[in-house]
Structure formats: C-alpha cells, structure tokens
Scaffold this motif. Structure first.
Motif, PDB file in Angstrom:
ATOM      1  N   ARG A   1      -8.990  10.934  -2.920  1.00 52.63           N
ATOM      2  CA  ARG A   1      -9.603   9.618  -2.710  1.00 52.63           C
ATOM      3  C   ARG A   1      -9.542   9.210  -1.248  1.00 52.63           C
ATOM      4  N   ALA A   2      -8.432   9.551  -0.589  1.00 52.91           N
ATOM      5  CA  ALA A   2      -8.269   9.177   0.817  1.00 52.91           C
ATOM      6  C   ALA A   2      -9.308   9.857   1.704  1.00 52.91           C
TER       7      ALA A   2
ATOM      8  N   ALA B   1      -4.881  10.888  -5.253  1.00 52.35           N
ATOM      9  CA  ALA B   1      -4.845   9.954  -4.124  1.00 52.35           C
ATOM     10  C   ALA B   1      -5.282  10.643  -2.841  1.00 52.35           C
TER      11      ALA B   1
ATOM     12  N   TRP C   1      -9.907   2.933  -6.162  1.00 50.14           N
ATOM     13  CA  TRP C   1      -8.680   3.429  -6.784  1.00 50.14           C
ATOM     14  C   TRP C   1      -9.061   4.518  -7.780  1.00 50.14           C
ATOM     15  N   SER C   2      -8.089   5.276  -8.249  1.00 47.92           N
ATOM     16  CA  SER C   2      -8.311   6.299  -9.265  1.00 47.92           C
ATOM     17  C   SER C   2      -8.107   5.701 -10.652  1.00 47.92           C
TER      18      SER C   2
ATOM     19  N   TRP D   1      -1.091  12.112  -9.739  1.00 46.03           N
ATOM     20  CA  TRP D   1      -1.404  10.889  -8.998  1.00 46.03           C
ATOM     21  C   TRP D   1      -1.508  11.171  -7.500  1.00 46.03           C
TER      22      TRP D   1
ATOM     23  N   ALA E   1       0.995   3.658  -3.034  1.00 44.10           N
ATOM     24  CA  ALA E   1      -0.209   4.176  -3.666  1.00 44.10           C
ATOM     25  C   ALA E   1      -0.165   5.666  -3.958  1.00 44.10           C
ATOM     26  N   ALA E   2       0.411   6.478  -3.080  1.00 44.29           N
ATOM     27  CA  ALA E   2       0.293   7.924  -3.214  1.00 44.29           C
ATOM     28  C   ALA E   2       1.111   8.482  -4.369  1.00 44.29           C
TER      29      ALA E   2
ATOM     30  N   GLY F   1      -3.555   1.925  -6.054  1.00 41.48           N
ATOM     31  CA  GLY F   1      -4.162   3.224  -5.814  1.00 41.48           C
ATOM     32  C   GLY F   1      -4.567   3.972  -7.061  1.00 41.48           C
ATOM     33  N   THR F   2      -3.867   3.749  -8.175  1.00 44.87           N
ATOM     34  CA  THR F   2      -4.158   4.469  -9.413  1.00 44.87           C
ATOM     35  C   THR F   2      -3.939   3.542 -10.600  1.00 44.87           C
TER      36      THR F   2
ATOM     37  N   PRO G   1       0.802  -1.224   0.000  1.00 43.21           N
ATOM     38  CA  PRO G   1       0.000   0.000   0.000  1.00 43.21           C
ATOM     39  C   PRO G   1       0.831   1.269   0.000  1.00 43.21           C
TER      40      PRO G   1
END
Length: 562
Positions: free
Chosen positions: A443-444, A440, A116-117, A436, A11-12, A92-93, A8
């Motif tokens: 999304r968080a 993220a 996810w994006s 990205w 992800a960012a 995450g993307t 994880p």
C-alpha cells in the motif's frame, strides 16, 4: 463521532479489528464455531501480538467496552468509531473476522483505494449470503493490498472456483469478463491456545476426577466429539455410531462415546439418542453440555481419543480437531475440507476418506435453495445426506486405538507437538501480523489514492436529481424571508424533528456570516454567498440552503440567474 486518535506508527504491524460482541463470545445459547474462533482470536491477539495497543473498529462505546474486556489488561485499547475514515487510515488495516468485505471495500473507496487495507476471513462459505459476498469481489474495488484469508487449502480452491464461474457468467452476459480480483487469498488456519490444555500430573488429576464424575471404567476407551450436535448442519452421527459399534465388538473392551455439545431443539436431540440406541447399543453414550466451560474441560481430560466425521459443506475449517491435538488426543476425523490440513494421517490420528456425487448431481438442490423451496438448513442437509464417509476405514481406526493404549499415547504426543508448531495462537497471530506488514508495504508503494463513490449507493442528490423541480446550485437566487433569520433559525432548529441533521449543516457562526450577506430587500446568487466559506464547507453550505428554505427562513428562487 470519532474514537481515540490512532498514531501512524502503528500502521505497519497492527490492524483495527471490526468488532461486534456477538461474533467474539462463547456465552451464547446457540454457540457456533465462528464464536469460539472469534473468542480465541481475541485472546490470542492479546497474548501474542507485537503491538501492545489494540485497535477496535466498533459502532458504539458499548461495543468497544466489550472489546476492551475481551482483551484483558495486557495492553491499551483504542476505539475507532464507524465512519471514522481518518482513524482507519491511521490504523492502516481493517481486519473483518468474516468473509463479507465488499461493503467495506466500497466504504474505503470514498477515501481512496490506498487509504487502508481491508482483510476478511472465511468461515462458512456455503450460504447464499457468503456466496454472494464472494461474487461481489469481482466488482468491488479490491486492491493487491487487500486480502481474504482462507482458513484451509480446500476453502481457497473453492473460493477460486466460485470466482472463476461467476466471472465466466459475467463475461457471457456483458461481452467481457471482469478481471480476477486483485486481492490476495492467503491460507492461514484458525488457532488454538495450547497452554489451556493440562499435561502431566495436572492432566492426570483432572482426568481421574472427570472419569469418576462420568462413571467411566478404567478400561473403557472414551471417544469424544466436541461441537454442535446436528445431523443436518454439522456432522451426521451415523458413521460414528456404526464405526464405534463394530470397533467395540472387535476390540473386546468397553467403548464410550462422549458427545460434548448442544442441540438446537428436542427433535434433533431425540434423533441422536434414538440413533445411538439403534445403531451402537454396545457403546455407552454420554451427553455433556459443551457450552459450560468446566464440563467441556472435564470432557477433554476424560477422553482417550477424539472423533469427528464431518460431512457438511457448512464446515470450512473445524476447530475441534486441533483442540483435540492440543489436548494430546489421537484424532479420527473425516478427510474433509479444513480437517485435511490439520490431521497427519498415521501420525496424529487417522484421516477417514470421504466422497460426494459427481458435479451436476446437486443442481436440483441448488435450484430449490435459490427458489426458496428449501431453507439453508435443508439445502446443506440434503448435500450431507448424499455425502459418504468410509465407515470401514473408521472401524479400523477406532478398533486400533481402542486396542492399543501405546498407539493412543504416541499419536496424542505427536498431535500435541503438531498443534503447538502449526496452530497455536502464537503462530497464527504471527502469520496475521506478517500479512498486515506485507500488505502495508504494498500500500505504501501505491500511487496517490483515487477517491470515488459506490455506483449504486452514491450521492443521493445526484442519483435523485430528477425528482425536484430544480437543483440548488451556484446560480440559484437566495432571498431573505424572516425579519430576524438567525433567531428564526434557532426557533425552528430547537425542535427535534428539525435538527436531526444539524451536524451536517453550517454552524451558528457561519449562519451569522451568511445572514449578514443577505440584505432584506435583495436576492443574492448562491455563488456570491459561497465565497464566504472555504471549499471544504461547500456541501454543508448547499445543504443548509435547503434546510433554510424548508423553514421559510429564506426563499430558494427557482428562476435561475443568467
């Protein structure tokens, strides 16, 4: 089937790249701009991304190996197989190097809107398929942490216009217009590897060798065009021919035109050759196969200036002008779509004005394409044929460059600096990563994701529930038929015609549990058998009952209990 697990923490600042080899290679007989852009993106990502673990979303191990080869040895590569929702959620993307992201948004919908994006990227948007994908954004489950990257400001305005017009139609048709898509439409250009173009003594050596090979005289001004050679689908050569012919007469020095590309067929090649003979007889025209890297590199080195008077709506950005700037060449290019963002008129070259007929004049073209009376190539070709490039301005620009080596050097140096500042892959990849990270973060902060089905491609057992006599549900009575049901299930399941869905049914240990609860002389309601399995195995349980009934291992009694 799943690929390697993705931690994880990536992800960012990372993204899984939706990868199909065809879209990221220049080793194709019919090389398109998107292929060159895709190959350049992979190389840029490998060299300049902060993350050193590269994520690949691919349908097969073979595709993943192509991805790994394209990334070189600069970092670790991890595979996320198609359908691996957990892998995408960890990444995450998902970055799709094309604009058709509607299906990807619907696939994400099953896992939750914030799982996810999804990020797409525009290339050509003039085809029916691309336009349809834009329209789908009005109804697809896009969110504010998704994006469709537009490679130019003109493309962004075009996309917004398409969405507004289609939204207005839906409003008239349905009585209420849908809201504008929530996703972002950022403008991020394509990139170029500035370090790939030699300078100084290295350039002088390559230039001398290439011009000797091409038999270009020292005093000849060589204008270079790079790209597909197509009068109907890329850039009509007539304005270039006319401009260089007039410039050659005005400058009083030799002018050459180097066409570095390839033709789709002999008919198009014949048109280019005959057109050059007819419209620019004073200009020496040389042909170079632009699909061969060593020949293309020589063409860049040998040239004195770059020219591309694109007039085609299939063009959305145009890599060649920024490649020309990276190579230190002054640019003469049409003031058209993405070219408008790249050329600094009077500084790095000359932007040649363009014009097309007023709105309404192309309805017949659109209707013929919609009806199938015209192909896509005919459609864009007809639009191009009615689009004008200011030949007079092109003559002035070409004549000025042909007559003034100092101007060429000054503009070439300015172009090289502009390419490095704005379009080098180090800059473009950083812009991708910033996007990205921003998405993220959005999304968080989103609420708990809601899961859902695609309304037109949902559960087939729900959509087609009117087809069977009855549904297999909790009240259905199940009766053992086979004396030894476990052995019979093994015998039937050994045939390939009977086992291609076995991964979605109960396993052997679960079948043992099921058959132990089915006495040979009693019908048991499915709800009692269901208690033997955890909630997450409910779907597999009912699918298995259907499979067992088909093999006459159990009987599905259609007289419902109660």
């Amino acid at each position: 089937m799943r690929g390697n697990p993705i931690p994880p923490e990536t992800a960012a600042a990372n993204a899984a790249v939706f990868f199909r080899h065809e879209g990221f290679t220049t080793g194709l007989p019919k090389l398109m701009g998107r292929n060159a852009a895709g190959a350049g993106f992979l190389g840029g990502l490998a060299r300049h991304a902060r993350a050193r673990r590269f994520l690949c979303y691919a349908e097969s191990r073979e595709e993943f190996e192509h991805f790994r080869a394209g990334m070189g040895k600069d970092g670790e590569c991890a595979w996320i197989a198609h359908g691996d929702a957990a892998g995408l959620a960890a990444a995450g993307t998902l970055f799709y190097y094309a604009p058709e992201i509607g299906d990807l948004l619907w696939q994400r919908h099953a896992s939750g809107a914030a799982a996810w994006s999804v990020i797409g990227l525009t290339h050509t948007i003039s085809s029916a398929r691309a336009m349809g994908s834009l329209g789908e954004l009005l109804v697809a489950p896009a969110e504010r942490w998704d994006a469709l990257i537009c490679t130019s400001a003109a493309v962004r305005r075009t996309v917004q216009g398409v969405l507004e017009r289609y939204g207005a139609y839906l409003g008239e048709r349905l009585g209420a217009a849908p809201p504008a898509p929530r996703l972002e439409l950022p403008v991020i250009p394509l990139g170029v590897d500035c370090d790939a173009y030699p300078q100084g003594e290295a350039l002088a050596r390559e230039r001398a060798a290439a011009r000797t090979r091409m038999k270009l005289a020292e005093d000849a001004t060589a204008f270079l065009f790079v790209g597909r050679l197509s009068y109907h689908a890329k850039a009509h050569p007539l304005p270039v021919y006319l401009a260089l012919e007039a410039a050659a007469k005005r400058a009083g020095t030799p002018i050459a035109l180097v066409l570095a590309g390839y033709y789709f067929n002999e008919s198009i090649e014949r048109a280019f050759v005959e057109g050059a003979r007819r419209y620019c007889p004073s200009v020496r025209v040389l042909q170079v196969d632009g699909r061969k890297p060593e020949l293309l590199r020589g063409a860049w080195a040998a040239a004195d200036a770059f020219i591309s008077l694109s007039d085609n709506i299939q063009e959305s950005f145009g890599l060649a002008p920024i490649e020309a700037m990276a190579a230190g060449l002054p640019v003469v290019a049409s003031d058209w779509d993405g070219y408008r963002d790249t050329i600094a008129h009077g500084e790095t070259g000359f932007a040649i004005p363009t014009a097309m007929p007023e709105a309404g004049a192309g309805i017949e073209f659109a209707e013929r394409y919609l009806a199938g009376a015209d192909t896509y190539d005919q459609y864009i070709g007809r639009v191009s044929q009615c689009t004008t490039v200011d030949v007079g301005a092109a003559i002035e620009a070409c004549a000025a460059l042909a007559a003034d080596p100092a101007l060429r050097r000054r503009m070439g140096d300015a172009g090289r600096a502009r390419a490095r500042r704005l379009f080098d892959w180090s800059v473009v990849i950083a812009a991708y990563e910033a996007l990205w990270r921003e998405l993220a973060a959005r999304r968080a902060g989103a609420p708990a994701p809601a899961r859902g089905e695609h309304p037109l491609r949902g559960d087939p057992f729900a959509i087609f529930s009117a087809y069977p006599t009855a549904a297999i549900g909790e009240a259905t009575l199940i009766e053992r038929v086979a004396a030894d049901p476990l052995a019979e299930a093994g015998r039937i399941g050994a045939a390939s015609m009977n086992n291609f869905t076995s991964a979605f049914l109960l396993g052997r240990a679960e079948l043992e549990r099921l058959f132990a609860a089915l006495p040979p002389d009693k019908s048991v309601p499915a709800r009692e058998l269901l208690t033997l399995f955890p909630d997450e195995r409910r779907a597999a349980f009912f699918r298995t009952l259907g499979w067992l009934g088909k093999g006459n291992i159990v009987r599905i009694k259609l007289i419902m209990a109660g």
